[in-house]
Scaffold this motif. Structure first.
Motif, PDB file in Angstrom:
ATOM      1  N   GLU A 161       0.841  -1.203   0.000  1.00  0.00           N
ATOM      2  CA  GLU A 161       0.000   0.000   0.000  1.00  0.00           C
ATOM      3  C   GLU A 161       0.873   1.249   0.000  1.00  0.00           C
ATOM      4  O   GLU A 161       0.637   2.199  -0.754  1.00  0.00           O
ATOM      5  N   LYS A 165       0.799   3.993  -2.937  1.00  0.00           N
ATOM      6  CA  LYS A 165       0.038   5.205  -2.609  1.00  0.00           C
ATOM      7  C   LYS A 165       0.804   6.199  -1.750  1.00  0.00           C
ATOM      8  O   LYS A 165       0.191   7.070  -1.139  1.00  0.00           O
ATOM      9  N   PRO A 169      -3.807   9.077  -2.740  1.00  0.00           N
ATOM     10  CA  PRO A 169      -4.726   8.162  -3.430  1.00  0.00           C
ATOM     11  C   PRO A 169      -4.548   8.236  -4.945  1.00  0.00           C
ATOM     12  O   PRO A 169      -4.180   9.271  -5.501  1.00  0.00           O
ATOM     13  N   GLU A 196      -6.959  -0.580  -1.934  1.00  0.00           N
ATOM     14  CA  GLU A 196      -7.821   0.556  -1.561  1.00  0.00           C
ATOM     15  C   GLU A 196      -7.272   1.856  -2.155  1.00  0.00           C
ATOM     16  O   GLU A 196      -6.879   2.781  -1.448  1.00  0.00           O
ATOM     17  N   SER A 198      -8.446   4.447  -3.437  1.00  0.00           N
ATOM     18  CA  SER A 198      -9.086   5.751  -3.217  1.00  0.00           C
ATOM     19  C   SER A 198      -8.794   6.324  -1.842  1.00  0.00           C
ATOM     20  O   SER A 198      -9.197   7.455  -1.543  1.00  0.00           O
ATOM     21  N   ARG A 199      -8.093   5.583  -0.989  1.00  0.00           N
ATOM     22  CA  ARG A 199      -7.790   6.058   0.363  1.00  0.00           C
ATOM     23  C   ARG A 199      -6.341   6.508   0.454  1.00  0.00           C
ATOM     24  O   ARG A 199      -5.491   6.126  -0.349  1.00  0.00           O
ATOM     25  N   PHE A 200      -6.054   7.341   1.437  1.00  0.00           N
ATOM     26  CA  PHE A 200      -4.678   7.724   1.706  1.00  0.00           C
ATOM     27  C   PHE A 200      -3.918   6.539   2.294  1.00  0.00           C
ATOM     28  O   PHE A 200      -4.513   5.601   2.830  1.00  0.00           O
ATOM     29  N   ARG A 296      -6.074   6.890   7.132  1.00  0.00           N
ATOM     30  CA  ARG A 296      -6.387   6.574   5.736  1.00  0.00           C
ATOM     31  C   ARG A 296      -7.653   7.284   5.264  1.00  0.00           C
ATOM     32  O   ARG A 296      -7.793   7.595   4.077  1.00  0.00           O
TER      33      ARG A 296
END
Length: 402
Positions: A161, A165, A169, A196, A198-200, A296
């Motif tokens: 992740e 990211k 995002p 994920e 679209s999340r931080f 997040r």
């Protein structure tokens, strides 16, 4: 598992930090280590990988042939990791995860820095382009072949992740790319092991991301001074650097230019790090997160520069872009490096048999899309020195990059 408890160098961990005991795990399940957390194992796997060793001979700004004192992707990654750990320690989050993300963040870079990436992206345009961040993911999930039970390094979800990211995002809540289409390699992997998009990312990944900015801003100045493309007088016209140089001059009248340059670099790093720590603490106090998930879902990064420092950092980047990255001498070498990458891609695509065993098998019958991506994987993994050696083997004349 209590490998990070008393007796293993325990440090208090904030509630918003990633907890290795609650890791979301690996794509391929593995037994836990009795002596290392998942993030410590990731850090170790990254350091022992082939991709990490190759960073030694991959360009940061200056072509490696110009001298042994200039930074490479390896030395840059180590410097980023040191700053990321310092930030993570100050914010009471997981230092090992921050370090792992910092050490792996440049795995997908081509030979010859951004020049190689731009050339390869242009060549790959009919087949989805080339993105170094997506390539880093391909390296650690597919291209490293070290383990009996899986391809890649099988890193923990939190490390992947952070790799994908760390700069924020990639999509919005409706799955629209925030900065253009999301590279297919990232979408394909996320469909199997949801990152994920679209999340931080975690607070630790954010530490690694801003550590990258801090490191290259300071160290590109150092390399630019060493190369004679920048001067201290030029830097006095930049707000942040000028302020530091004035303080150095007042504290050490008559200090020689080399030591003055080093004072500038280390003080600039310190000022930026301390600004980020203070700003991040303010951001966290305002958000009052109770978990890593709250970070997040915050809708903005927590680990940032203050508005004033952000403006100074932007001005410094503009200065470096105009006076270093776009310097005629640098552009001339970049144009020659661009030719090397384009020539190699064309040669391998035309005849995959020119690639080593393990890369060329079956490509003479493969679709162009498959063949092109395989060629891009091979080319992206090259060091500067190997790319030049291959060009000399395949062509009558190879550009001089000195």
């Amino acid at each position: 598992m209590r490998v990070n408890g008393i007796g293993f160098g325990y440090r208090p961990r904030a509630v918003y930090a990633c907890d290795p005991e609650r890791s979301r795990g690996r794509f391929c399940e593995e037994p836990e280590s009795p002596t290392r957390t998942p993030f410590q194992r990731d850090r170790d796997r990254i350091i022992h990988s082939t991709a990490f060793r190759r960073l030694k001979h991959k360009t940061q700004v200056f072509i490696a042939h110009e001298g042994d004192h200039y930074r490479t992707r390896l030395t840059h990654s180590i410097e980023v990791a040191q700053i990321a750990r310092a930030l993570a320690r100050a914010l009471c989050c997981d230092e090992d995860l921050a370090e792992a993300v910092a050490l792996v963040h440049d795995f997908g870079h081509t030979p010859f820095g951004h020049t190689g990436e731009e050339a390869l992206n242009d060549k790959m345009e009919p087949w989805g382009g080339f993105d170094h961040n997506a390539q880093s993911l391909r390296v650690v999930t597919r291209l490293e072949r070290r383990y009996a039970e899986f391809d890649g390094l099988n890193l923990a979800w939190e490390t992947l992740e952070g790799l994908v990211k760390h700069n924020g995002p990639l999509t919005d809540a409706h799955d629209n790319g925030l900065n253009g289409p999301v590279p297919q390699a990232i979408r394909d992997y996320s469909a199997l092991h949801d990152l994920e998009l679209s999340r931080f990312a975690s607070i630790e990944a954010q530490c690694a991301a801003i550590a990258d900015d801090i490191a290259y801003n300071a160290h590109d100045i150092d390399d630019g001074l060493r190369a004679g493309l920048l001067t201290l007088d030029m830097l006095r016209g930049v707000e942040l650097s000028g302020r530091i140089l004035q303080a150095v001059g007042e504290r050490y009248p008559g200090l020689d230019p080399v030591r003055t340059g080093h004072e500038l670099m280390r003080r600039q790093i310190t000022i930026m790090v301390e600004d980020v720590i203070d700003t991040a603490r303010d951001n966290l106090e305002a958000l009052h997160p109770r978990s890593a998930e709250d970070v997040r879902d915050a809708g903005r990064a927590m680990v940032t520069f203050s508005p004033g420092m952000a403006a100074e950092e932007k001005a410094l980047k503009s200065f470096l872009y105009a006076n270093l990255y776009r310097h005629p001498d640098v552009l001339e070498v970049r144009s020659r490096a661009d030719r090397v990458v384009r020539d190699l891609f064309d040669a391998y695509f035309a005849d995959p048999r020119e690639m080593p065993e393990g890369w060329r098998e079956g490509l003479d019958r493969a679709e162009d899309r498959v063949k092109a991506r395989d060629v891009a994987d091979f080319l992206a993994g090259m060091t500067d020195t190997y790319a030049l050696k291959e060009h000399e083997r395949l062509f009558d004349r190879t550009p001089d990059l000195r």
